[in-house]
Enzyme design. Structure first.
Site, PDB file in Angstrom:
ATOM      1  N   GLY A   1       0.762  -1.243   0.000  1.00 51.05           N
ATOM      2  CA  GLY A   1       0.000   0.000   0.000  1.00 51.05           C
ATOM      3  C   GLY A   1       0.794   1.296   0.000  1.00 51.05           C
TER       4      GLY A   1
ATOM      5  N   TRP B   1       2.078   2.963  -2.524  1.00 52.31           N
ATOM      6  CA  TRP B   1       1.623   3.881  -3.579  1.00 52.31           C
ATOM      7  C   TRP B   1       0.261   4.470  -3.193  1.00 52.31           C
ATOM      8  CZ3 TRP B   1       2.877   2.655  -9.410  1.00 52.31           C
ATOM      9  CH2 TRP B   1       4.259   2.548  -9.559  1.00 52.31           C
TER      10      TRP B   1
ATOM     11  N   ASP C   1      -7.910 -10.415  -8.405  1.00 55.05           N
ATOM     12  CA  ASP C   1      -6.888 -10.636  -9.425  1.00 55.05           C
ATOM     13  C   ASP C   1      -7.190  -9.713 -10.605  1.00 55.05           C
ATOM     14  OD1 ASP C   1      -5.371 -11.595 -11.519  1.00 55.05           O
ATOM     15  OD2 ASP C   1      -5.752 -13.701 -11.087  1.00 55.05           O
TER      16      ASP C   1
ATOM     17  N   LYS D   1       4.569  -0.610 -14.140  1.00 52.20           N
ATOM     18  CA  LYS D   1       5.893  -1.240 -14.016  1.00 52.20           C
ATOM     19  C   LYS D   1       6.106  -2.183 -15.198  1.00 52.20           C
ATOM     20  CE  LYS D   1       7.000  -3.808 -10.295  1.00 52.20           C
ATOM     21  NZ  LYS D   1       7.629  -3.461  -9.022  1.00 52.20           N
TER      22      LYS D   1
HETATM   23  C1  LIG Z   1       5.691  -4.721  -5.864  1.00 52.07           C
HETATM   24  S1  LIG Z   1       4.179  -5.134  -5.116  1.00 52.07           S
HETATM   25  C2  LIG Z   1       3.306  -3.630  -5.182  1.00 52.07           C
HETATM   26  C3  LIG Z   1       3.800  -2.620  -4.189  1.00 52.07           C
HETATM   27  C4  LIG Z   1       2.847  -1.474  -4.010  1.00 52.07           C
HETATM   28  N1  LIG Z   1       2.812  -0.629  -5.175  1.00 52.07           N
HETATM   29  C5  LIG Z   1       3.251  -0.618  -2.837  1.00 52.07           C
HETATM   30  O1  LIG Z   1       3.717   0.477  -3.053  1.00 52.07           O
HETATM   31  O2  LIG Z   1       3.081  -1.066  -1.699  1.00 52.07           O
HETATM   32  C6  LIG Z   1       3.415  -6.089  -6.339  1.00 52.07           C
HETATM   33  C7  LIG Z   1       2.000  -6.516  -5.996  1.00 52.07           C
HETATM   34  O3  LIG Z   1       1.410  -7.061  -7.169  1.00 52.07           O
HETATM   35  C8  LIG Z   1       0.380  -7.912  -6.708  1.00 52.07           C
HETATM   36  N2  LIG Z   1      -0.109  -8.727  -7.826  1.00 52.07           N
HETATM   37  C9  LIG Z   1       0.602  -9.579  -8.609  1.00 52.07           C
HETATM   38  N3  LIG Z   1      -0.199 -10.155  -9.524  1.00 52.07           N
HETATM   39  C10 LIG Z   1      -1.453  -9.642  -9.310  1.00 52.07           C
HETATM   40  C11 LIG Z   1      -2.704  -9.859  -9.929  1.00 52.07           C
HETATM   41  N4  LIG Z   1      -2.830 -10.702 -10.947  1.00 52.07           N
HETATM   42  N5  LIG Z   1      -3.779  -9.171  -9.476  1.00 52.07           N
HETATM   43  C12 LIG Z   1      -3.651  -8.316  -8.423  1.00 52.07           C
HETATM   44  N6  LIG Z   1      -2.473  -8.076  -7.799  1.00 52.07           N
HETATM   45  C13 LIG Z   1      -1.393  -8.734  -8.231  1.00 52.07           C
HETATM   46  C14 LIG Z   1       1.069  -8.705  -5.610  1.00 52.07           C
HETATM   47  O4  LIG Z   1       0.121  -9.303  -4.744  1.00 52.07           O
HETATM   48  C15 LIG Z   1       1.896  -7.609  -4.930  1.00 52.07           C
HETATM   49  O5  LIG Z   1       1.232  -7.108  -3.795  1.00 52.07           O
END
Ligand SMILES: C[S@@+](CC[C@H](N)C(=O)[O-])C[C@H]1O[C@@H](n2cnc3c(N)ncnc32)[C@H](O)[C@@H]1O
Length: 304
Positions: free
Chosen positions: A53, A55, A101, A166
Site C-alpha cells: 500500500g 503507492w 486478481d 511497471k
Molecule cells: C511490488 S508489489 C506492489 C507494491 C505497491 N505498489 C506498494 O507500493 O506497496 C506487487 C504486488 O502485485 C500484486 N499482484 C501480482 N499479480 C497480481 C494480480 N494478478 N492481481 C492483483 N495483484 C497482483 C502482488 O500481490 C503484490 O502485492
C-alpha cells in the site's frame, strides 16, 4: 541479515520506515511525479496491484489528505482512490480497497463499478508476479499483468488521462512500447533513482490517453496482436519493420528523481548519536496482514 545491516545497505528501505511508508516503492512513485508531474489535476485514481500500500499512501497523502484538511480549497470534487490487489491490505485513509486478481474480468468489473458515471484521471500499476529468475518468463508474465491493466485502463481512464505501469526490460520491450503507443501519444520508459540498477524493472509513463478512432474495448487484444505484423498498425515511431534487427524502434528512456540524491545501489553509514553508535532500527510501518508464507508456517506448526 540483521535489520541494521539492511538499513545500511538500502537507504530507501530505511527512509521509508522513517517517513512512514509501508514500502520503499513509495519513492519510485514520488520520483516519477517529480519528473512527470503525474498528480496535476488528478482527482480519481486506480491503484492496481497495490499491496502493501505505499503507492496508495502516496495517493492518499497527495490527493485525499489535502482535500480533507481544507475541503473548500479545491473544486469540490472529492478524490476517489480505488486500490486492488490479490493480497488484503491494512486500511488507508480515503482509499477504497478491492481484493482480487486484475487479470480476472470480475475484478475489472468491480473496479469499473466504483467509477460508475465518472472516469479516472490516472491509473497506476506496480504489479509484479512472483519472480522466477528466468528473465524471459518473468518478462512474459509481467507483460500479461500490464495487458490486464491496459484492459482496465480502456474502460475507466478518461481521454487525456495518464497510465503508469511497471515493466520488465527485455527482448519484448519494443513490442510493449508500440502497443502502448496505440493508446498514448507520449510513452516514456523511466527508471526512478530508487529502483536498483541491478533490477530489470522500469516504469512506462503513458500520457494523454487517446484510443484509436472507433476503438471498441472488446477489440483490445485483436488490436494489440496486430502490432508488429507486416499488415499491422504503425505510427511514426513504430514502423512495420521495427521488429527486425536490434533496436529498430527508439524508446525514450529517462532516469528520474533527484539525480544528486540517494543512490539505491550504494550503502550509507547509519546515523550515530554523539555518545556512540546507538542506532536503533525501526520496525516496518505495516507488516503484511496475510503474507503467503503464513499458511506454510501454520502447516509446519501442525506437523507431528
Ligand atoms: C511490488 S508489489 C506492489 C507494491 C505497491 N505498489 C506498494 O507500493 O506497496 C506487487 C504486488 O502485485 C500484486 N499482484 C501480482 N499479480 C497480481 C494480480 N494478478 N492481481 C492483483 N495483484 C497482483 C502482488 O500481490 C503484490 O502485492
Amino acid at each position: 541479515m540483521g535489520k541494521a545491516s539492511k538499513d545500511k545497505r538500502d537507504i530507501y528501505y530505511r527512509k521509508a520506515k522513517e517517513q512512514g511508508w509501508r514500502a520503499r516503492s513509495a519513492f519510485k512513485l514520488l520520483q516519477i511525479d517529480e519528473e512527470f508531474n503525474i498528480f496535476q489535476g488528478v482527482k480519481h485514481v486506480v491503484d492496481l496491484c497495490a499491496a502493501p500500500g505505499s503507492w496508495s499512501q502516496v495517493l492518499s497523502r497527495k490527493l485525499y489528505m489535502p482535500s480533507k484538511l481544507s475541503p473548500d480549497s479545491g473544486d469540490g470534487v472529492v478524490p476517489l482512490i480505488v486500490a486492488i490487489d490479490l493480497q488484503p491490505m491494512a486500511p488507508i485513509d480515503g482509499v477504497i480497497q478491492v481484493q482480487g486478481d486484475i487479470t480476472n474480468a470480475q475484478t475489472a468489473e468491480v473496479v469499473i463499478k466504483h467509477f460508475d458515471g465518472c472516469k479516472a484521471d490516472l491509473v497506476v500499476c506496480d504489479g509484479a508476479p512472483d519472480v522466477t529468475g528466468l528473465h524471459d518468463m518473468d518478462e512474459f508474465v509481467q507483460s500479461q499483468l500490464i495487458l490486464a491493466a491496459l484492459t482496465i485502463v480502456t474502460h475507466v481512464l478518461r481521454v487525456g488521462g495518464k497510465f503508469i505501469a511497471k515493466i520488465f526490460r527485455g527482448k519484448d520491450t519494443s513490442l510493449l512500447y508500440c502497443q502502448l503507443k496505440l493508446f498514448f501519444p507520449i510513452v516514456t520508459f523511466a527508471k526512478p533513482k530508487s529502483s536498483r540498477n541491478s533490477s530489470i524493472e522500469a516504469f512506462a509513463v503513458c500520457e494523454n490517453y487517446s484510443p484509436p478512432e472507433g476503438f471498441n474495448e472488446k477489440d483490445l487484444y485483436r488490436l494489440l496482436e496486430k502490432v508488429g505484423s507486416p499488415s499491422g498498425v504503425s505510427d511514426s515511431d513504430c514502423s512495420s519493420g521495427w521488429l527486425e534487427g536490434a533496436n529498430k524502434v527508439y524508446i525514450p528512456f529517462l532516469a528520474c528523481g533527484d539525480l544528486s540524491g540517494y543512490d539505491s545501489d550504494r550503502s550509507y553509514p547509519l546515523p550515530c548519536s554523539a555518545e556512540g553508535p546507538s542506532y536503533q532500527s525501526l520496525d516496518p510501518v505495516q507488516p503484511p496482514i496475510a503474507p503467503p508464507y503464513k499458511t506454510a508456517l501454520e502447516l509446519k506448526k501442525n506437523l507431528p
